[in-house]
Enzyme design. Structure first.
Site, short mmCIF file in Angstrom:
data_model
loop_
_atom_site.label_atom_id
_atom_site.label_comp_id
_atom_site.label_asym_id
_atom_site.label_seq_id
_atom_site.Cartn_x
_atom_site.Cartn_y
_atom_site.Cartn_z
N HIS A 183 87.89 111.18 61.35
CA HIS A 183 86.61 111.69 60.85
C HIS A 183 86.29 111.08 59.49
O HIS A 183 86.17 111.78 58.49
CB HIS A 183 86.65 113.22 60.77
CG HIS A 183 85.35 113.79 60.29
ND1 HIS A 183 84.16 113.64 60.98
CD2 HIS A 183 85.03 114.48 59.17
CE1 HIS A 183 83.18 114.23 60.32
NE2 HIS A 183 83.68 114.73 59.20
N ASP B 228 80.72 114.66 64.76
CA ASP B 228 80.49 113.26 65.13
C ASP B 228 79.93 113.16 66.56
O ASP B 228 79.10 112.30 66.86
CB ASP B 228 81.79 112.45 65.02
CG ASP B 228 82.38 112.55 63.63
OD1 ASP B 228 81.61 112.51 62.65
OD2 ASP B 228 83.62 112.68 63.52
N1 NAI Z 1 84.98 118.34 59.49
C1 NAI Z 1 83.71 118.07 59.29
O1 NAI Z 1 83.03 117.48 60.14
C2 NAI Z 1 83.05 118.52 58.04
C3 NAI Z 1 83.80 118.98 56.98
N2 NAI Z 1 83.21 119.41 55.83
C4 NAI Z 1 84.09 119.89 54.76
O2 NAI Z 1 84.14 121.32 54.77
C5 NAI Z 1 84.53 121.79 53.49
C6 NAI Z 1 83.65 122.95 53.05
O3 NAI Z 1 82.32 122.53 52.87
P1 NAI Z 1 81.20 123.58 52.36
O4 NAI Z 1 81.26 124.82 53.15
O5 NAI Z 1 79.93 122.83 52.29
O6 NAI Z 1 81.74 123.90 50.88
P2 NAI Z 1 81.38 125.16 49.95
O7 NAI Z 1 81.82 124.81 48.59
O8 NAI Z 1 79.96 125.56 50.17
O9 NAI Z 1 82.29 126.32 50.55
C7 NAI Z 1 83.68 126.28 50.47
C8 NAI Z 1 84.19 127.68 50.45
O10 NAI Z 1 85.62 127.62 50.41
C9 NAI Z 1 86.06 128.68 49.57
N3 NAI Z 1 87.43 128.42 49.12
C10 NAI Z 1 87.89 127.52 48.23
N4 NAI Z 1 89.21 127.63 48.09
C11 NAI Z 1 89.60 128.63 48.91
C12 NAI Z 1 90.85 129.23 49.21
N5 NAI Z 1 91.98 128.82 48.63
N6 NAI Z 1 90.87 130.23 50.10
C13 NAI Z 1 89.73 130.65 50.72
N7 NAI Z 1 88.52 130.12 50.47
C14 NAI Z 1 88.47 129.13 49.57
C15 NAI Z 1 85.05 128.70 48.42
O11 NAI Z 1 85.11 129.92 47.71
C16 NAI Z 1 83.75 128.49 49.20
O12 NAI Z 1 83.18 129.72 49.58
C17 NAI Z 1 84.48 120.57 52.57
O13 NAI Z 1 85.77 120.07 52.36
C18 NAI Z 1 83.66 119.57 53.36
O14 NAI Z 1 83.92 118.24 53.02
C19 NAI Z 1 81.86 119.42 55.69
C20 NAI Z 1 81.05 118.98 56.73
C21 NAI Z 1 81.57 118.46 57.95
O1 OAA Z 2 80.31 113.76 54.86
C1 OAA Z 2 80.94 114.74 54.42
O2 OAA Z 2 81.52 114.77 53.33
C2 OAA Z 2 81.00 115.96 55.28
C3 OAA Z 2 81.38 115.54 56.64
O3 OAA Z 2 82.54 115.38 56.93
C4 OAA Z 2 80.32 115.17 57.56
O4 OAA Z 2 79.14 115.53 57.35
O5 OAA Z 2 80.63 114.50 58.55
#
Ligand code: NAI
Ligand code: OAA
Length: 247
Positions: free
Chosen positions: A192, A165
């Site tokens: 967030h 953010d």
């Molecule tokens: N805090 C923030 O600003 C943001 C948060 N996110 C969040 O981050 C998370 C991940 O997003 P992506 O990487 O795009 O998803 P993705 O699906 O590409 O990757 C997630 C990974 O987590 C692994 N995984 C699932 N369960 C697991 C477990 N029990 N132990 C270990 N690994 C496990 C999967 O195998 C996969 O490799 C989502 O919840 C998303 O909403 C995404 C963008 C910004």
């Molecule tokens: O929007 C989402 O789901 C992933 C996230 O938290 C972001 O990009 O800020």
């Protein structure tokens, strides 16, 4: 004299061990985040963990020519993956698809984060723990409760990663003002998710934006995640900008 300089330079260049574990390292965020951490000279040990694929990511990233040691782990070796970690970053879990809110991820991601928090408390109770998995507003309290139940809760060592953010605020302000985003420091407080994201534009050099521009800017910062989810059209949410924010 020469030996004094040599001693001084030797002691100042000695790096202390600093282990970072990435849980969810094979994911859309985990992979670029692992690369960026490999490029960080403060990190001496990089531990990449996922349900599957982490050894492959580790082998790939380990060829980047910095001194840190990279190892990849599957669930059988979670203890080794976590032991001795100074920092644990958790991007494990599912991302949004268009039409979903972050809260829609709760049912899936809450138990993933809970279980990884239990393992973290057991094997690396003194680590700083950074939660990326959404909904961050809920996953952080889940981790806090797990740590409390294990007697390892330290509020100074638990973080919800909302830095994206801040990055967005900086970039979007610079686009409107025609400035260099490097010089745009915008404090963002709150949580967030949507209106819980509160950018403090009144503390920037852009206090006198007209109401329409200011409201549009705030709305774009608050809903920047939706912009990416829509553009990715079912292929997930922000990964590259999130990796940069996390690293
Ligand atoms: N805090 C923030 O600003 C943001 C948060 N996110 C969040 O981050 C998370 C991940 O997003 P992506 O990487 O795009 O998803 P993705 O699906 O590409 O990757 C997630 C990974 O987590 C692994 N995984 C699932 N369960 C697991 C477990 N029990 N132990 C270990 N690994 C496990 C999967 O195998 C996969 O490799 C989502 O919840 C998303 O909403 C995404 C963008 C910004
Ligand atoms: O929007 C989402 O789901 C992933 C996230 O938290 C972001 O990009 O800020």
């Amino acid at each position: 004299m020469l030996s004094k300089i040599a001693t001084r330079s030797f002691s100042s260049s000695a790096a202390s061990a600093y282990k970072v574990a990435v849980l969810g390292a094979n994911g859309g965020i985990g992979q670029p985040l692992s690369l960026l951490l490999k490029l960080n000279h403060k990190v001496t040990d990089l531990s990449l963990y996922d349900l599957k694929g982490a050894p492959g990511v580790a082998a790939d990233v380990s060829h980047v020519p910095t001194n840190s040691v990279v190892k990849g782990y599957n669930p059988d070796n979670i203890k080794e993956a976590l032991s001795g970690s100074d920092v644990i970053v958790i991007p494990a879990g599912v991302p949004r698809k268009p039409g979903m809110t972050r809260d829609d991820l709760f049912n899936t991601n809450a138990s993933i984060v809970r279980d990884l928090a239990k393992a973290s408390a057991d094997y690396a109770p003194n680590a700083n723990v950074l939660i990326i998995s959404n909904p961050v507003n809920s996953t952080v309290p889940i981790v806090a409760e797990v740590f409390k139940s294990k007697g390892t809760y330290n509020p100074k060592k638990l973080f919800g990663v909302t830095t994206l953010d801040v990055l967005r605020a900086s970039r979007f302000v610079s686009e409107i003002a025609g400035t260099n985003p490097v010089n745009e420091k915008v404090t963002v407080v709150g949580g967030h998710s949507g209106v819980t994201i509160v950018p403090l534009l009144s503390q920037t050099n852009h206090k006198s934006l007209d109401t329409e521009t200011r409201d549009g800017l705030i709305n774009r910062i608050q809903f920047g995640g939706d912009e990416v989810v829509k553009a990715k059209d079912g292929a997930g949410s922000a990964t590259l900008s999130m990796a940069q924010a996390g690293a």
